[in-house]
Design an enzyme around this catalytic site. Structure first.
Site, PDB file in Angstrom:
ATOM      1  N   ASN A   9       0.864  -1.190   0.000  1.00  0.00           N
ATOM      2  CA  ASN A   9       0.000   0.000   0.000  1.00  0.00           C
ATOM      3  C   ASN A   9       0.896   1.235   0.000  1.00  0.00           C
ATOM      4  O   ASN A   9       1.514   1.552   1.011  1.00  0.00           O
ATOM      5  CB  ASN A   9      -0.887  -0.047   1.263  1.00  0.00           C
ATOM      6  CG  ASN A   9      -1.703   1.219   1.453  1.00  0.00           C
ATOM      7  OD1 ASN A   9      -1.807   2.055   0.547  1.00  0.00           O
ATOM      8  ND2 ASN A   9      -2.278   1.382   2.633  1.00  0.00           N
ATOM      9  N   TRP A  10       0.962   1.894  -1.133  1.00  0.00           N
ATOM     10  CA  TRP A  10       1.886   3.038  -1.255  1.00  0.00           C
ATOM     11  C   TRP A  10       1.382   4.297  -0.557  1.00  0.00           C
ATOM     12  O   TRP A  10       2.113   5.244  -0.395  1.00  0.00           O
ATOM     13  CB  TRP A  10       2.125   3.357  -2.731  1.00  0.00           C
ATOM     14  CG  TRP A  10       2.902   2.304  -3.465  1.00  0.00           C
ATOM     15  CD1 TRP A  10       3.334   1.103  -2.978  1.00  0.00           C
ATOM     16  CD2 TRP A  10       3.345   2.364  -4.831  1.00  0.00           C
ATOM     17  NE1 TRP A  10       4.008   0.413  -3.948  1.00  0.00           N
ATOM     18  CE2 TRP A  10       4.028   1.160  -5.098  1.00  0.00           C
ATOM     19  CE3 TRP A  10       3.220   3.306  -5.858  1.00  0.00           C
ATOM     20  CZ2 TRP A  10       4.603   0.885  -6.346  1.00  0.00           C
ATOM     21  CZ3 TRP A  10       3.777   3.029  -7.101  1.00  0.00           C
ATOM     22  CH2 TRP A  10       4.468   1.841  -7.332  1.00  0.00           C
ATOM     23  N   LYS A  11       0.105   4.328  -0.245  1.00  0.00           N
ATOM     24  CA  LYS A  11      -0.502   5.532   0.347  1.00  0.00           C
ATOM     25  C   LYS A  11      -0.233   6.732  -0.578  1.00  0.00           C
ATOM     26  O   LYS A  11      -0.183   6.549  -1.793  1.00  0.00           O
ATOM     27  CB  LYS A  11       0.020   5.742   1.767  1.00  0.00           C
ATOM     28  CG  LYS A  11      -0.111   4.461   2.605  1.00  0.00           C
ATOM     29  CD  LYS A  11       0.125   4.641   4.062  1.00  0.00           C
ATOM     30  CE  LYS A  11      -0.052   3.303   4.770  1.00  0.00           C
ATOM     31  NZ  LYS A  11       0.088   3.373   6.212  1.00  0.00           N
ATOM     32  N   HIS A  95      -9.373   1.439   5.205  1.00  0.00           N
ATOM     33  CA  HIS A  95      -8.077   1.570   5.873  1.00  0.00           C
ATOM     34  C   HIS A  95      -8.225   2.504   7.065  1.00  0.00           C
ATOM     35  O   HIS A  95      -8.999   3.457   7.022  1.00  0.00           O
ATOM     36  CB  HIS A  95      -7.047   2.126   4.871  1.00  0.00           C
ATOM     37  CG  HIS A  95      -5.652   2.070   5.425  1.00  0.00           C
ATOM     38  ND1 HIS A  95      -5.176   3.031   6.287  1.00  0.00           N
ATOM     39  CD2 HIS A  95      -4.654   1.166   5.268  1.00  0.00           C
ATOM     40  CE1 HIS A  95      -3.932   2.707   6.635  1.00  0.00           C
ATOM     41  NE2 HIS A  95      -3.592   1.588   6.022  1.00  0.00           N
ATOM     42  N   GLU A  97      -6.544   4.852   8.091  1.00  0.00           N
ATOM     43  CA  GLU A  97      -6.338   6.281   7.779  1.00  0.00           C
ATOM     44  C   GLU A  97      -7.609   6.886   7.177  1.00  0.00           C
ATOM     45  O   GLU A  97      -7.927   8.048   7.419  1.00  0.00           O
ATOM     46  CB  GLU A  97      -5.127   6.446   6.853  1.00  0.00           C
ATOM     47  CG  GLU A  97      -3.827   6.272   7.621  1.00  0.00           C
ATOM     48  CD  GLU A  97      -2.694   5.655   6.831  1.00  0.00           C
ATOM     49  OE1 GLU A  97      -2.706   5.710   5.587  1.00  0.00           O
ATOM     50  OE2 GLU A  97      -1.773   5.104   7.467  1.00  0.00           O
ATOM     51  N   GLU A 167      -5.371  -4.875  10.673  1.00  0.00           N
ATOM     52  CA  GLU A 167      -4.308  -3.888  10.857  1.00  0.00           C
ATOM     53  C   GLU A 167      -4.542  -3.139  12.167  1.00  0.00           C
ATOM     54  O   GLU A 167      -5.298  -2.162  12.203  1.00  0.00           O
ATOM     55  CB  GLU A 167      -4.315  -2.886   9.701  1.00  0.00           C
ATOM     56  CG  GLU A 167      -4.112  -3.512   8.348  1.00  0.00           C
ATOM     57  CD  GLU A 167      -3.511  -2.520   7.358  1.00  0.00           C
ATOM     58  OE1 GLU A 167      -2.414  -2.782   6.860  1.00  0.00           O
ATOM     59  OE2 GLU A 167      -4.125  -1.470   7.120  1.00  0.00           O
ATOM     60  N   SER A 213       3.477  -2.258  10.225  1.00  0.00           N
ATOM     61  CA  SER A 213       4.927  -2.329  10.400  1.00  0.00           C
ATOM     62  C   SER A 213       5.529  -3.685  10.008  1.00  0.00           C
ATOM     63  O   SER A 213       6.446  -4.184  10.654  1.00  0.00           O
ATOM     64  CB  SER A 213       5.315  -1.960  11.835  1.00  0.00           C
ATOM     65  OG  SER A 213       4.939  -0.620  12.112  1.00  0.00           O
ATOM     66  N   GLY A 234       2.839  -1.151   4.242  1.00  0.00           N
ATOM     67  CA  GLY A 234       2.941   0.253   3.861  1.00  0.00           C
ATOM     68  C   GLY A 234       4.395   0.628   3.613  1.00  0.00           C
ATOM     69  O   GLY A 234       4.945   0.380   2.531  1.00  0.00           O
ATOM     70  N   GLY A 235       5.032   1.186   4.621  1.00  0.00           N
ATOM     71  CA  GLY A 235       6.395   1.726   4.501  1.00  0.00           C
ATOM     72  C   GLY A 235       7.381   0.819   3.775  1.00  0.00           C
ATOM     73  O   GLY A 235       8.083   1.260   2.857  1.00  0.00           O
TER      74      GLY A 235
HETATM   75  P1  PGA Z   1       2.955   0.199   7.580  1.00  0.00           P
HETATM   76  O1  PGA Z   1       1.495   0.457   6.981  1.00  0.00           O
HETATM   77  O2  PGA Z   1       3.444  -1.086   6.996  1.00  0.00           O
HETATM   78  O3  PGA Z   1       3.767   1.380   7.158  1.00  0.00           O
HETATM   79  O4  PGA Z   1       2.791   0.110   9.073  1.00  0.00           O
HETATM   80  C1  PGA Z   1       0.597  -0.605   6.807  1.00  0.00           C
HETATM   81  C2  PGA Z   1      -0.704  -0.081   6.270  1.00  0.00           C
HETATM   82  O5  PGA Z   1      -1.123   1.017   6.646  1.00  0.00           O
HETATM   83  O6  PGA Z   1      -1.360  -0.773   5.456  1.00  0.00           O
END
Ligand code: PGA
Length: 252
Positions: A9-11, A95, A97, A167, A213, A234-235
């Site tokens: 997930n590149w956000k 998600h 966010e 998550e 993470s 994500g990251g």
């Molecule tokens: P993260 O994000 O791996 O940077 O914690 C995961 C996500 O929000 O899907």
């Protein structure tokens, strides 16, 4: 056996040029078809270009969000059909966010899920508790509410196209991963909930991804858990080398 899924997930990261660079390098790195289903979720602006670039490769595309209506006067929004046509097979829905920063509640998330399904997309429904909810002993309640209201009486046929991503909000972008045991506990709970509603066959077949993470360092132990079928990253998905390592977690 559920095929494992590794999703990035590149956000709100990567311009079209950066996305092209990533996708070309990923395509070269995955010349041999990998064991897991590989999904990347670039921002809307890069979807079509990346889809063209990855045509014929084993990598699938996801959008990070969609609007719950089919079309109309919703300035700034993107429909399921647009996403599908841009080359996506999947869409991330709910998600944390979106829930916290954009005020999306379970009812709206459910409508998005239905819209995604009728557009021919496979939704990845994200659920998870906050730190406070966990500390107050409400994790199970929260997760079950999000499942109940998010899925809200979908048919068994629909459920077979849904993926769930657990998550925990406290683990997203914090470097504080759930331990494999903590994650497994919730994944099992999710599977049991699905079994209760839809039967054990559906429950055995649904993909439940863990997110929060995930890195090449912790993925192996997470993926060893019987109820963890994949990762939503994500990251650590933003760097090709790290993402390729995640995809090849079986060889780490
Ligand atoms: P993260 O994000 O791996 O940077 O914690 C995961 C996500 O929000 O899907």
């Amino acid at each position: 056996m559920v095929r494992p899924v590794i999703a990035g997930n590149w956000k709100m990261n990567k311009t079209v040029a950066e996305a092209i660079d990533f996708a070309s390098r990923l395509r070269n790195a995955l010349a041999a078809p990998p064991e897991p289903e590989v999904i990347i979720a670039p921002p809307f602006t890069a979807l079509h270009t990346v889809a063209e670039l990855l045509r014929g490769s084993p990598v699938c595309l996801a959008a990070q969000n969609l609007h719950e209506s089919e079309k109309g006067a919703f300035t700034g929004e993107i429909s399921g059909e647009m996403i599908r046509e841009a080359g996506c097979a999947y869409v991330i829905i709910g998600h944390s966010e979106r829930r916290t920063l954009f005020g999306e509640g379970d009812e709206r998330i459910h409508r998005k899920l239905r819209t995604a399904l009728s557009a021919g997309l496979k939704p990845i429904l994200c659920i998870g508790e906050t730190l406070q909810e966990r500390e107050e002993g409400r994790m199970q309640n929260v997760v079950e509410r999000q499942l109940k209201e998010g899925l809200n009486n979908l048919t068994a046929g629909d459920i077979s196209r849904v993926l769930v991503a657990y998550e925990p909000v406290w683990a997203i972008g914090t470097g504080r991963t759930a331990t494999p045991a903590q994650a497994e506990e919730v994944h099992r709970l999710i599977r049991e909930w699905i079994a209760g509603r839809y039967g054990s066959e559906q429950a055995a077949e649904i993909s439940i991804l863990y997110g929060g993470s995930v890195t090449p360092k912790n993925i192996v132990d997470l993926m060893r858990q019987p109820d963890i079928n994949g990762a939503l990253v994500g990251g650590a998905s933003l760097d090709v080398a790290s993402f390729v390592q995640l995809v090849g977690y079986q060889t780490i």
